[in-house]
Design a protein around this motif. Structure first.
Motif, PDB file in Angstrom:
ATOM      1  N   ASP A 390       9.092 -21.198   3.331  1.00  0.00           N
ATOM      2  CA  ASP A 390       9.119 -19.893   2.681  1.00  0.00           C
ATOM      3  C   ASP A 390       7.932 -19.013   3.055  1.00  0.00           C
ATOM      4  OD1 ASP A 390      11.448 -20.622   1.288  1.00  0.00           O
ATOM      5  OD2 ASP A 390      10.271 -21.620  -0.271  1.00  0.00           O
ATOM      6  N   ASN A 391       6.828 -19.626   3.489  1.00  0.00           N
ATOM      7  CA  ASN A 391       5.607 -18.865   3.744  1.00  0.00           C
ATOM      8  C   ASN A 391       4.970 -19.369   5.032  1.00  0.00           C
ATOM      9  OD1 ASN A 391       2.785 -18.059   3.710  1.00  0.00           O
ATOM     10  ND2 ASN A 391       3.089 -17.469   1.581  1.00  0.00           N
ATOM     11  N   CYS A 392       4.846 -18.488   6.037  1.00  0.00           N
ATOM     12  CA  CYS A 392       4.317 -18.935   7.332  1.00  0.00           C
ATOM     13  C   CYS A 392       2.806 -19.064   7.314  1.00  0.00           C
ATOM     14  CB  CYS A 392       4.757 -17.984   8.446  1.00  0.00           C
ATOM     15  SG  CYS A 392       3.803 -16.445   8.568  1.00  0.00           S
ATOM     16  N   GLY A 393       2.137 -18.438   6.336  1.00  0.00           N
ATOM     17  CA  GLY A 393       0.682 -18.516   6.262  1.00  0.00           C
ATOM     18  C   GLY A 393      -0.024 -17.804   7.394  1.00  0.00           C
ATOM     19  N   GLY A 394       0.711 -17.005   8.167  1.00  0.00           N
ATOM     20  CA  GLY A 394       0.122 -16.360   9.334  1.00  0.00           C
ATOM     21  C   GLY A 394       0.635 -14.956   9.572  1.00  0.00           C
ATOM     22  N   CYS A 395       0.996 -14.237   8.492  1.00  0.00           N
ATOM     23  CA  CYS A 395       1.325 -12.803   8.630  1.00  0.00           C
ATOM     24  C   CYS A 395       0.889 -12.106   7.348  1.00  0.00           C
ATOM     25  CB  CYS A 395       2.810 -12.582   8.913  1.00  0.00           C
ATOM     26  SG  CYS A 395       3.903 -12.748   7.477  1.00  0.00           S
ATOM     27  N   ASP A 396       0.737 -10.796   7.415  1.00  0.00           N
ATOM     28  CA  ASP A 396       0.237 -10.057   6.256  1.00  0.00           C
ATOM     29  C   ASP A 396       1.140 -10.213   5.039  1.00  0.00           C
ATOM     30  OD1 ASP A 396       2.256  -8.639   7.526  1.00  0.00           O
ATOM     31  OD2 ASP A 396       1.220  -6.714   7.514  1.00  0.00           O
ATOM     32  N   ASN A 397       2.457 -10.222   5.263  1.00  0.00           N
ATOM     33  CA  ASN A 397       3.377 -10.291   4.128  1.00  0.00           C
ATOM     34  C   ASN A 397       3.358 -11.647   3.430  1.00  0.00           C
ATOM     35  OD1 ASN A 397       4.207  -7.642   4.403  1.00  0.00           O
ATOM     36  ND2 ASN A 397       5.947  -8.145   5.717  1.00  0.00           N
ATOM     37  N   CYS A 398       2.987 -12.700   4.169  1.00  0.00           N
ATOM     38  CA  CYS A 398       2.863 -14.023   3.547  1.00  0.00           C
ATOM     39  C   CYS A 398       1.464 -14.239   2.970  1.00  0.00           C
ATOM     40  CB  CYS A 398       3.186 -15.125   4.564  1.00  0.00           C
ATOM     41  SG  CYS A 398       4.951 -15.239   4.975  1.00  0.00           S
ATOM     42  N   LEU A 399       0.437 -13.745   3.660  1.00  0.00           N
ATOM     43  CA  LEU A 399      -0.934 -13.936   3.196  1.00  0.00           C
ATOM     44  C   LEU A 399      -1.267 -13.049   1.998  1.00  0.00           C
ATOM     45  CD1 LEU A 399      -2.644 -14.042   6.692  1.00  0.00           C
ATOM     46  CD2 LEU A 399      -2.570 -15.940   5.060  1.00  0.00           C
ATOM     47  N   LEU A 400      -0.726 -11.847   1.993  1.00  0.00           N
ATOM     48  CA  LEU A 400      -1.010 -10.894   0.919  1.00  0.00           C
ATOM     49  C   LEU A 400       0.267 -10.091   0.639  1.00  0.00           C
ATOM     50  CD1 LEU A 400      -3.590 -10.116  -0.703  1.00  0.00           C
ATOM     51  CD2 LEU A 400      -3.827  -8.167   0.839  1.00  0.00           C
ATOM     52  N   PRO A 401       1.215 -10.713  -0.087  1.00  0.00           N
ATOM     53  CA  PRO A 401       2.517 -10.056  -0.304  1.00  0.00           C
ATOM     54  C   PRO A 401       2.352  -8.666  -0.918  1.00  0.00           C
ATOM     55  CG  PRO A 401       2.591 -12.334  -1.032  1.00  0.00           C
ATOM     56  CD  PRO A 401       1.160 -12.033  -0.724  1.00  0.00           C
ATOM     57  N   ARG A 402       3.142  -7.733  -0.421  1.00  0.00           N
ATOM     58  CA  ARG A 402       3.078  -6.368  -0.931  1.00  0.00           C
ATOM     59  C   ARG A 402       3.731  -6.275  -2.308  1.00  0.00           C
ATOM     60  NH1 ARG A 402       5.749  -4.356   4.301  1.00  0.00           N
ATOM     61  NH2 ARG A 402       6.557  -2.675   3.026  1.00  0.00           N
ATOM     62  N   ALA A 403       3.192  -5.376  -3.126  1.00  0.00           N
ATOM     63  CA  ALA A 403       3.714  -5.208  -4.481  1.00  0.00           C
ATOM     64  C   ALA A 403       5.115  -4.598  -4.441  1.00  0.00           C
ATOM     65  CB  ALA A 403       2.776  -4.315  -5.283  1.00  0.00           C
ATOM     66  N   THR A 404       5.949  -5.006  -5.383  1.00  0.00           N
ATOM     67  CA  THR A 404       7.282  -4.418  -5.533  1.00  0.00           C
ATOM     68  C   THR A 404       7.304  -3.558  -6.797  1.00  0.00           C
ATOM     69  OG1 THR A 404       8.057  -6.376  -6.733  1.00  0.00           O
ATOM     70  CG2 THR A 404       8.423  -6.326  -4.343  1.00  0.00           C
ATOM     71  N   PHE A 405       8.310  -2.709  -6.903  1.00  0.00           N
ATOM     72  CA  PHE A 405       8.451  -1.864  -8.094  1.00  0.00           C
ATOM     73  C   PHE A 405       9.922  -1.589  -8.328  1.00  0.00           C
ATOM     74  CE2 PHE A 405       8.222   0.977  -4.511  1.00  0.00           C
ATOM     75  CZ  PHE A 405       9.053   2.047  -4.808  1.00  0.00           C
ATOM     76  N   ASP A 406      10.233  -1.207  -9.539  1.00  0.00           N
ATOM     77  CA  ASP A 406      11.616  -0.845  -9.869  1.00  0.00           C
ATOM     78  C   ASP A 406      11.898   0.517  -9.237  1.00  0.00           C
ATOM     79  OD1 ASP A 406      14.032  -0.101 -10.885  1.00  0.00           O
ATOM     80  OD2 ASP A 406      13.586  -0.618 -12.973  1.00  0.00           O
ATOM     81  N   GLY A 407      12.624   0.462  -8.119  1.00  0.00           N
ATOM     82  CA  GLY A 407      12.895   1.695  -7.380  1.00  0.00           C
ATOM     83  C   GLY A 407      14.283   2.244  -7.634  1.00  0.00           C
ATOM     84  N   THR A 408      14.890   1.822  -8.757  1.00  0.00           N
ATOM     85  CA  THR A 408      16.286   2.206  -9.016  1.00  0.00           C
ATOM     86  C   THR A 408      16.472   3.717  -9.014  1.00  0.00           C
ATOM     87  OG1 THR A 408      16.536   0.212 -10.368  1.00  0.00           O
ATOM     88  CG2 THR A 408      18.221   1.932 -10.608  1.00  0.00           C
ATOM     89  N   GLN A 409      15.610   4.429  -9.762  1.00  0.00           N
ATOM     90  CA  GLN A 409      15.784   5.877  -9.879  1.00  0.00           C
ATOM     91  C   GLN A 409      15.660   6.561  -8.515  1.00  0.00           C
ATOM     92  OE1 GLN A 409      12.955   7.862 -12.428  1.00  0.00           O
ATOM     93  NE2 GLN A 409      14.330   9.603 -12.813  1.00  0.00           N
ATOM     94  N   ALA A 410      14.621   6.199  -7.763  1.00  0.00           N
ATOM     95  CA  ALA A 410      14.422   6.820  -6.447  1.00  0.00           C
ATOM     96  C   ALA A 410      15.568   6.459  -5.504  1.00  0.00           C
ATOM     97  CB  ALA A 410      13.091   6.368  -5.852  1.00  0.00           C
ATOM     98  N   ALA A 411      15.996   5.188  -5.534  1.00  0.00           N
ATOM     99  CA  ALA A 411      17.067   4.750  -4.635  1.00  0.00           C
ATOM    100  C   ALA A 411      18.364   5.482  -4.942  1.00  0.00           C
ATOM    101  CB  ALA A 411      17.260   3.241  -4.764  1.00  0.00           C
ATOM    102  N   LEU A 412      18.690   5.624  -6.234  1.00  0.00           N
ATOM    103  CA  LEU A 412      19.948   6.301  -6.604  1.00  0.00           C
ATOM    104  C   LEU A 412      19.901   7.779  -6.240  1.00  0.00           C
ATOM    105  CD1 LEU A 412      20.787   4.591 -10.022  1.00  0.00           C
ATOM    106  CD2 LEU A 412      21.727   4.104  -7.753  1.00  0.00           C
ATOM    107  N   LYS A 413      18.724   8.393  -6.371  1.00  0.00           N
ATOM    108  CA  LYS A 413      18.591   9.797  -5.934  1.00  0.00           C
ATOM    109  C   LYS A 413      18.889   9.907  -4.437  1.00  0.00           C
ATOM    110  CE  LYS A 413      15.175  11.618  -9.239  1.00  0.00           C
ATOM    111  NZ  LYS A 413      13.800  12.169  -9.369  1.00  0.00           N
ATOM    112  N   PHE A 414      18.323   8.984  -3.662  1.00  0.00           N
ATOM    113  CA  PHE A 414      18.513   9.050  -2.212  1.00  0.00           C
ATOM    114  C   PHE A 414      19.977   8.814  -1.846  1.00  0.00           C
ATOM    115  CE2 PHE A 414      18.103   8.344   2.222  1.00  0.00           C
ATOM    116  CZ  PHE A 414      16.876   8.871   2.626  1.00  0.00           C
TER     117      PHE A 414
END
Length: 621
Positions: A390-414
């Motif tokens: 699940d985690n390669c330990g050798g890329c930015d997304n595995c070493l420091l996962p980016r924050a997620t957010f509830d993007g429902t409103q923005a996604a539905l607008k788009f």
């Protein structure tokens, strides 16, 4: 194992200084010795060269290596000669006076290996010479260059299809580090390989760390990346010649020795700048993609992409020039949606038949840059390989996962905006136009289609254009939208997107890439802990010896060898022979100097002890 095969490890150590084979090398050599055609796909640093170099020593006759770049030929021949192996090259860099003695030696059977470019090889007079030189193998390096489906097609490679007819009894080996299944099939067909034995190694380069950073003031970002790495050398890839020149000048102004490399320089300037880099006189090469294919410098510690690459294959091959010695290396991509727009303009200049494929490839590299998933997994998936875990330990997304957010409103607008625009006009629009509707822009296109009357016009004031573009790209990547590969890259709702819009389902989005933290202190794949001060001392000695012989330093010994010396402190010839890359020739030529340096060091410095102090040598490179 047949009796002859039992002798291979001793030959491997004696001539190349390696204690064991890397994955697939033994199997490829076995098939080659048996006279069978071979297609071998091994990642950069995976030891492709040894697959034809060792058989060249095991059988009578001449092994002919087809190579596209002059630098690679000289580099590999220098390394072979340093190991005591009879090898030469013929190409346009040689004057007539230099070529004649080499041709004489070939006529007299003095060489085991000959490196030549395809255009030189296929000259009628040269082909006649080859038929007298007892050729026992044609090894076609960078074989993906023969395929129009590859990322680096070279028309001169197509002439090689004649070799099978001209030399029907001579086996062929095709080697590449980067080729999709489609390209591999094309290589087999173009070279007329006969039921070749196929070997495909893992595309995974565990010693490479992959990162993507949002591009903002990129020259300053490169400087900030380089300052914590004062002893390391690497390549910065730029899209334009002008960009490469400007960045090199800026690095020099900041006391970082750098040179540009691009097709606009004279051959002499390119050769000089490349030689300075290979000899560690220059730390950084700022290059267009004209630089690097087949460059044999193993201690490239970083590759930075200043601009967005055209496709994933090119990106993979360019990042593969880092860490060829197996020691840790960094790959950084600076990503800006503006770069994608520039690439779109370049694509529009291509012939219509090539535009669709180029757009698909561009979308794939954009998705890679935007993705919050493991970058290693994304790269391997492109080449049809599944990364375990699940985690390669050798890329930015595995070493420091980016924050997620509830993007429902923005996604539905788009999604709603895409739907409304199509509903009003009867056809779709590109991502930038949808963003302009959402942000209430006043453009000719909006006025022409009366999109200021849409209910979604101007409802996206909470985000700026860049943020909406990132949201749109993520909705494409998540499968809610599809982007057509035609000229205008029109957006359309997928069934998944329609369902999300009608059901108003929750959609989780990821925050865009940002600047990475400073290099973290962690154990990295391929790392060799050692006495760093002694390592520096041995590097100085290596440079001094290399300069005396007019060679790049790594031809004397690799960084792996020096780090092993600075870890195990060999004090006898037997101990020195256990160092990776030390064969009989190098022991005789350099052993006394390095053993004396280590002995002198130990008289004035304490011997450092490491957690795992067992004396082992890694696989061949």
């Amino acid at each position: 194992m047949n009796p002859d095969e039992q002798s291979w490890p001793a030959l491997l150590k004696r001539c190349f200084g390696f204690a064991s084979f890397r994955p697939l090398q033994r199997e490829i050599i076995r098939e080659t010795i048996a006279g069978r055609d071979v297609l071998a796909l091994l990642p950069t640093g995976g030891g492709k060269s040894l697959c034809f170099q060792l058989p060249a020593l095991l059988r009578p006759g001449l092994t002919v290596v087809v190579s596209p770049l002059i630098a690679l030929m000289k580099d590999q021949v220098d390394a072979l000669q340093a190991a005591g192996i009879a090898a030469t090259f013929l190409n346009s860099s040689l004057a007539a006076g230099e070529s004649r003695p080499r041709l004489r030696g070939l006529h007299q059977g003095e060489y085991r290996l000959l490196y030549a470019a395809p255009e030189r090889l296929m000259l009628s007079g040269f082909l006649q010479d080859l038929q007298r030189w007892n050729v026992n193998l044609f090894a076609v390096d960078e074989a993906h260059c023969i395929s129009e489906w590859g990322h680096d097609f070279r028309p001169e490679y197509r002439q090689l299809s004649q070799l099978r007819t001209l030399f029907p009894g001579v086996p062929m080996m095709a080697l590449t580090a980067t080729a999709t299944a489609r390209v591999r099939e094309d290589i087999v067909q173009q070279l007329h390989l006969r039921e070749p034995s196929r070997f495909v190694a893992s595309f995974n380069r565990p010693n490479l760390t992959y990162r993507v950073m949002a591009k903002a003031k990129p020259a300053r970002q490169v400087l900030e990346f380089l300052r914590p790495r004062p002893r390391e050398s690497g390549i910065v890839y730029c899209q334009s010649r002008k960009g490469a020149e400007a960045l090199a000048a800026q690095l020099n102004e900041n006391n970082i020795p750098a040179r540009p490399y691009h097709a606009g320089l004279t051959p002499r300037q390119r050769t000089e700048n490349q030689e300075l880099f290979l000899r560690d006189e220059v730390r950084v090469i700022c290059a267009t993609i004209a630089f690097g294919m087949g460059i044999n410098k193993p201690n490239v510690r970083f590759v930075v992409h200043y601009d967005l690459p055209k496709n994933i294959e090119g990106y993979y091959q360019e990042t593969g020039r880092a860490g060829r010695d197996g020691l840790p290396a960094e790959c950084l991509l600076l990503f800006s949606p503006g770069d994608a727009i520039k690439q779109q303009r370049f694509i529009e200049e291509k012939p219509p038949a090539e535009q669709r494929v180029a757009r698909e490839q561009l979308q794939q590299i954009i998705h890679y840059a935007d993705s919050s998933a493991c970058r290693r997994r994304e790269l391997l998936r492109y080449f049809g390989e599944t990364f375990p875990g699940d985690n390669c330990g050798g890329c930015d997304n595995c070493l420091l996962p980016r924050a997620t957010f509830d993007g429902t409103q923005a996604a539905l607008k788009f999604l709603s905006c895409v739907y409304r625009a199509v509903q009003k006009t009867g056809f779709g629009f590109g991502l930038n136009h949808i963003v302009e509707i959402l942000t209430g822009a006043e453009t000719d296109a909006i006025r022409r289609w009366r999109h200021e009357t849409l209910s979604t016009y101007g409802i996206g004031g909470e985000h700026n254009r860049a943020a909406w573009q990132a949201i749109g790209r993520e909705l494409i990547r998540l499968g809610y939208l599809r982007q057509a590969a035609e000229k205008f890259s029109v957006l359309e709702l997928t069934p998944e997107g329609r369902a999300a819009l009608s059901d108003r389902r929750t959609i989780v989005l990821t925050k865009p890439v940002a600047a990475p933290a400073a290099p973290e202190k962690r154990a990295r794949a391929g790392e060799i802990a050692c006495d760093e001060s002694l390592f520096d001392q041995l590097r100085r000695l290596r440079k001094q010896l290399a300069d005396q012989q007019n060679l790049p330093a790594y031809i004397v010994f690799s960084d792996v060898a020096l780090r092993q010396m600075a870890r195990y402190y060999p004090t006898s010839q037997d101990d020195f022979l256990r160092i990776s890359g030390v064969g009989e020739k190098k022991l005789a030529e350099y052993g006394a100097a390095f053993l004396a340096e280590i002995a002198a060091w130990l008289q004035t410095h304490p011997r450092q002890i490491f957690a795992d102090d067992s004396f082992t040598t890694p696989h061949s490179r």
